[in-house]
Write a protein that holds these residues in place. Structure first.
Motif, PDB file in Angstrom:
ATOM      1  N   THR A 131       1.107   1.679  -3.549  1.00 31.08           N
ATOM      2  CA  THR A 131       0.141   1.963  -4.290  1.00 31.08           C
ATOM      3  C   THR A 131      -0.313   3.361  -4.053  1.00 31.08           C
ATOM      4  O   THR A 131      -0.796   4.012  -4.765  1.00 31.08           O
ATOM      5  CB  THR A 131      -0.999   0.773  -3.726  1.00 31.08           C
ATOM      6  OG1 THR A 131      -0.701  -0.491  -3.845  1.00 31.08           O
ATOM      7  CG2 THR A 131      -2.373   1.078  -4.154  1.00 31.08           C
ATOM      8  N   ARG A 132      -0.090   3.991  -2.875  1.00 35.44           N
ATOM      9  CA  ARG A 132      -0.777   5.295  -2.648  1.00 35.44           C
ATOM     10  C   ARG A 132      -0.165   6.201  -3.284  1.00 35.44           C
ATOM     11  O   ARG A 132      -0.815   7.160  -4.010  1.00 35.44           O
ATOM     12  CB  ARG A 132      -0.863   5.656  -0.957  1.00 35.44           C
ATOM     13  CG  ARG A 132      -1.433   4.935  -0.034  1.00 35.44           C
ATOM     14  CD  ARG A 132      -1.623   5.289   1.303  1.00 35.44           C
ATOM     15  NE  ARG A 132      -2.148   4.357   2.290  1.00 35.44           N
ATOM     16  CZ  ARG A 132      -1.564   3.361   2.956  1.00 35.44           C
ATOM     17  NH1 ARG A 132      -0.067   3.343   2.912  1.00 35.44           N
ATOM     18  NH2 ARG A 132      -2.192   2.715   3.699  1.00 35.44           N
ATOM     19  N   HIS A 186      -7.547  -4.618   1.444  1.00 35.93           N
ATOM     20  CA  HIS A 186      -8.291  -3.816   2.514  1.00 35.93           C
ATOM     21  C   HIS A 186      -9.628  -4.779   2.851  1.00 35.93           C
ATOM     22  O   HIS A 186     -10.089  -5.389   1.909  1.00 35.93           O
ATOM     23  CB  HIS A 186      -8.668  -2.589   2.054  1.00 35.93           C
ATOM     24  CG  HIS A 186      -7.798  -1.497   2.215  1.00 35.93           C
ATOM     25  ND1 HIS A 186      -6.815  -1.019   1.024  1.00 35.93           N
ATOM     26  CD2 HIS A 186      -7.087  -0.770   3.165  1.00 35.93           C
ATOM     27  CE1 HIS A 186      -5.987  -0.239   1.323  1.00 35.93           C
ATOM     28  NE2 HIS A 186      -6.096  -0.088   2.666  1.00 35.93           N
ATOM     29  N   LEU A 228       0.867  -1.133   0.056  1.00 35.86           N
ATOM     30  CA  LEU A 228      -0.084  -0.203  -0.021  1.00 35.86           C
ATOM     31  C   LEU A 228       0.841   1.282  -0.069  1.00 35.86           C
ATOM     32  O   LEU A 228       0.402   2.257  -0.628  1.00 35.86           O
ATOM     33  CB  LEU A 228      -0.981  -0.125   1.177  1.00 35.86           C
ATOM     34  CG  LEU A 228      -2.072  -1.056   1.141  1.00 35.86           C
ATOM     35  CD1 LEU A 228      -2.886  -0.984   2.526  1.00 35.86           C
ATOM     36  CD2 LEU A 228      -3.084  -0.486  -0.105  1.00 35.86           C
ATOM     37  N   ALA A 267      -5.458  -2.485  -4.270  1.00 32.92           N
ATOM     38  CA  ALA A 267      -5.632  -1.917  -2.946  1.00 32.92           C
ATOM     39  C   ALA A 267      -6.960  -2.462  -2.400  1.00 32.92           C
ATOM     40  O   ALA A 267      -7.037  -2.480  -1.111  1.00 32.92           O
ATOM     41  CB  ALA A 267      -5.605  -0.463  -3.190  1.00 32.92           C
TER      42      ALA A 267
END
Length: 563
Positions: free
Chosen positions: A116-117, A222, A113, A218
């Protein structure tokens, strides 16, 4: 009314001097992320190297297992090493996943992540540029080689070239534009092309990496509350194989100037006047990029992804696919961009010249020394970047009704309306409707011009935009929308006017020349309408028909020009 394209907007907003000053201001921005190094292994069979590293006892055990299970010895070797490799990886990455249990833990998701962000922020901007690849490359070239761009802009602009060319013939001006373009592009050396290619290849490498479906990744990492979750390895394996391919191919990192160009090209509504603020925002983008590269390096250091995929695919010779990132065609795109840009500019140039000719013809028809444009709905009234359409046809209609129709034609059209005895009630109704509508519609068209005045509805809206917007490009876009609303309103009135005017000219033709019993055979008393002055009336109607038809021909030519 199409706005200027991205390239033209930015070239207009950044003069040569401004571009150089801006680049100097951006020199303080640093890209600190070192190059990515991954664990991709060299080509060749891993199984061969494993075979040589097996101990004697291990070889005997595998041989016996092969006999007992009827499995090929080579297959037994491969399975043995996969299990061995699996235990090694599990031991090293206890907190990230368990191959034995077949799960990735939330800590594994945390590391992904982080990549990814940052990638999702970058991807939105980069995709904006990839939607107009040729335009972006040409803009980037302007930052890398500003003198070359300045030369192309100036020496292929027909508006700049026209005063220096003896003939005003459009074909000759087009030839000069094409010769200048080819001379400048052919003078761009191979060494220069190679140097630019290295910069552009970094952009292609980044854009190719960002194609990866990070949003899908993502969503899998989650739970419904947005908290990283345990993910079955089987669920994530295809995406990880795809990610490994992207890691393996992301070898050429973009230079700082690429990020600067991406930001400017994707944020054209931003004001370029505040260089400090602009430099700060580009610095933030560089930080996002640096964070992504650091996260990739950390992920590759902590997690042996390629070895993990060997285990999950049960293939010791698994290697990632090298993805072709492209970029080799950049100069062809660059050349094609300038060919298309020059063609558009020449078409615009010739259209402008045709417009000037039509204005002269229309002024002569209206018996005016200069063409009487509208006071408010006209070109240049709200800034050079705001485009206007239908202004010429709208003002031509209003001036024709006020100057020609009312003064010379109206008495005779009114005579027909009052004294004419129509064979068909339909023709009489159509005549009265068409005749009356011309006045109503020209009034509505004129009211749009009045609405653009400082006290009009559109004019007040434009002033509000100017008062509330600090960025010129934002204000221009909003003013353009307001002008387009006025144009839509004009378009409806003009279309209705065309229909009524065409009907009226057909009815007038039917009165003068229509065959007996024909569609527009209209008056039963044409021979004595107007009493003793009948001959004068018919002659006047003939002249009116000729002038009205010329008006419609000119109007249709103007409307074709405004399409």
């Amino acid at each position: 009314m199409a706005p200027k394209d991205n390239f033209d907007q930015l070239v207009h907003a950044l003069s040569d001097t401004e571009r150089i000053n801006l680049l100097k201001k951006l020199e303080s921005i640093h890209i600190d992320a070192p190059e990515i190094q991954d664990e991709a292994e060299s080509e060749g069979s891993v199984l061969e190297s494993v075979r040589y590293n097996l101990g004697f006892i291990e070889k005997i055990i595998l041989f016996i297992r092969s006999l007992l299970s009827n499995k090929p010895y080579q297959k037994m070797q491969e399975d043995f090493f996969i299990e061995k490799l699996s235990k090694q990886i599990d031991k090293k990455c206890l907190s990230y996943f368990s191959i034995e249990n077949g799960d990735f833990y939330p800590e594994f998701g945390d590391e992904l992540l982080k990549i990814t962000r940052s990638a999702l922020i970058l991807r939105e901007m980069v995709q904006n540029t990839m939607n107009d690849k040729a335009g972006f490359i040409s803009f980037l070239m302007g930052l890398i080689k500003p003198k070359l761009q300045s030369q192309l802009v100036k020496e292929t602009d027909p508006y700049i070239l026209e005063p220096s060319i003896e003939t005003k013939d459009g074909i000759e001006i087009r030839r000069v534009v094409e010769r200048n373009r080819e001379r400048i592009l052919d003078g761009f050396s191979n060494d220069d092309r190679d140097a630019v290619y290295k910069v552009i290849k970094g952009f292609y490498s980044l854009s190719s990496f960002l194609v990866y479906p990070f949003d899908q990744l993502a969503s899998l990492l989650h739970n419904s509350l947005g908290v990283p979750r345990v993910v079955p390895m089987s669920e994530l394996k295809p995406l990880l194989e795809h990610l490994m391919d992207r890691f393996y191919s992301f070898r050429i990192l973009p230079e700082k100037i690429v990020l600067e160009a991406v930001y400017l090209y994707s944020n054209q509504e931003k004001s370029l006047d505040d260089e400090e603020a602009l430099a700060g925002e580009i610095s933030e983008l560089a930080d996002v990029y640096n964070s992504m590269i650091v996260a990739i390096r950390k992920f590759n250091h902590l997690i042996p992804l390629q070895k993990l995929l060997k285990v999950l695919s049960r293939d010791l010779d698994y290697t990632p696919n090298k993805i072709k990132i492209g970029g080799e065609e950049w100069f062809s795109l660059y050349r094609r961009f300038w060919e298309n840009r020059n063609l558009k500019m020449m078409n615009k140039f010739q259209k402008e010249r045709k417009r000037e000719e039509m204005m002269i013809l229309a002024a002569s028809f209206l018996r005016k020394d200069e063409y009487p444009e509208f006071e408010f709905y006209k070109r240049g009234a709200w800034g050079g970047d705001v485009t206007v359409s239908r202004d010429l046809s709208a003002s031509f209609i209003v001036n024709f009704i006020q100057l020609n129709f009312l003064e010379r034609m109206n008495p005779f059209f009114k005579l027909i309306q009052n004294d004419g005895e129509f064979y068909k009630e339909q023709n009489m109704a159509e005549y009265n409707d068409a005749y009356g509508s011309l006045f109503t519609l020209q009034r509505k068209i004129r009211e749009v011009d009045e609405a653009m005045s400082p006290n009009g509805a559109y004019g007040r809206r434009i002033q509000e935009i100017r008062d509330s917007s600090s960025a010129d490009l934002v204000a221009t876009h909003e003013i353009q929308k307001t002008v387009e609303s006025a144009e839509l309103e004009l378009g409806k009135q003009i279309m209705d006017f065309n229909i009524k005017a065409d009907l009226l000219i057909n009815l007038l033709w039917g009165i003068l020349f229509g065959e007996v019993g024909g569609r527009y055979d209209s008056l039963s008393n044409l021979g004595y309408i107007g009493g003793s002055s009948n001959d004068r009336v018919i002659m006047s109607l003939n002249n009116i028909y000729t002038e009205f038809k010329k008006f419609l021909d000119l109007l249709h030519q103007i409307q074709d020009l405004e399409k």
